[in-house]
Design a protein around this motif. Structure first.
Motif: not given
Length: 237
Positions: A52, A79, A82-89, A91, A125
């Motif tokens: 990433f 998050m 770096h404003d990462v997408d939590p769902d992508v991380f 998974q 999760d």
């Protein structure tokens, strides 16, 4: 080992006489650290950070651990910074082999025998918690799973996350007990009035994990310490 640590055989059953809600962390708590399951997640988190942020693996590893220490989870750091997408991380890092866990019918039996409700309260999760608990053969023993998504992506040890958990399930903290492998995640529960039990590796090897992870294991916010969760719970039932 500190003299303040209460071994499993020293459990005072009266300390848990009024407990009606039993709260368990998942990773390295409901399954033992020596199963090494979490190492898969740990390695995938490093790979995610490296890809990433376009970093060499060794630099990504250091940054991952820095996020973990400062923000409670690697995801929280990614998050915020770096404003990462939590769902992508989530998974990606939980795409692991759960067969590393051996079914634990003895643990399932003692959890089922505890009076009242049982919960999983994890910084992972729900899918991960369900997969691990199902592999252990203990999933059906739990009332619910409170995961990172339910916590609005704010991980333990944030006080607001414990408040959300207790409110959602109408739990009276003085009548609850919490089991965790990280001492810092038991500070708020103890302050709220919960019984606290720290789960450590077999024989409490001081070399396990990062040094800071087991700082405070002999603090006043820890009521009991055990390296055998099933045996500890059996002593209560």
């Amino acid at each position: 080992m500190s003299s303040s640590i209460q071994k499993t055989e020293d459990v005072k059953r009266g300390d848990f006489a009024g407990i009606r809600d039993w709260v368990f962390d998942l990773d390295n708590t409901l399954y033992p650290r020596h199963s090494n399951l979490f190492s898969q997640i740990d390695q995938r988190m490093t790979l995610f950070v490296a890809d990433f942020l376009s970093l060499p693996k060794d630099e990504a590893r250091l940054l991952q651990k820095d996020f973990y220490r400062r923000h409670g989870t690697t995801l929280r750091g990614l998050m915020l910074e770096h404003d990462v997408d939590p769902d992508v991380f989530l998974q990606y890092v939980h795409d692991i082999d759960y067969s590393w866990l051996s079914p634990d019918p003895a643990l399932g039996e003692v959890i089922a025998a505890l009076p009242g409700r049982k919960f999983i309260f994890t910084n992972g999760d729900r899918r991960h918690a369900e997969s691990a608990a199902r592999q252990l053969g203990i999933l059906e023993n739990f009332e619910d799973i409170f995961d990172l998504v339910a916590a609005d992506l704010v991980p333990k040890p944030a006080a607001e996350t414990y408040d959300k958990f207790l409110a959602r399930h109408e739990i009276d903290a003085p009548n609850a007990a919490m089991f965790e492998d990280l001492a810092r995640n038991l500070e708020v529960p103890k302050r709220l009035g919960m019984r606290t039990v720290l789960i450590v590796p077999n024989n409490f090897e001081d070399t396990f994990g990062d040094v800071w992870e087991h700082e405070g294991h002999d603090g006043d916010h820890i009521d009991y310490v055990t390296d055998d969760l099933a045996k500890f719970l059996k002593g209560l039932t």
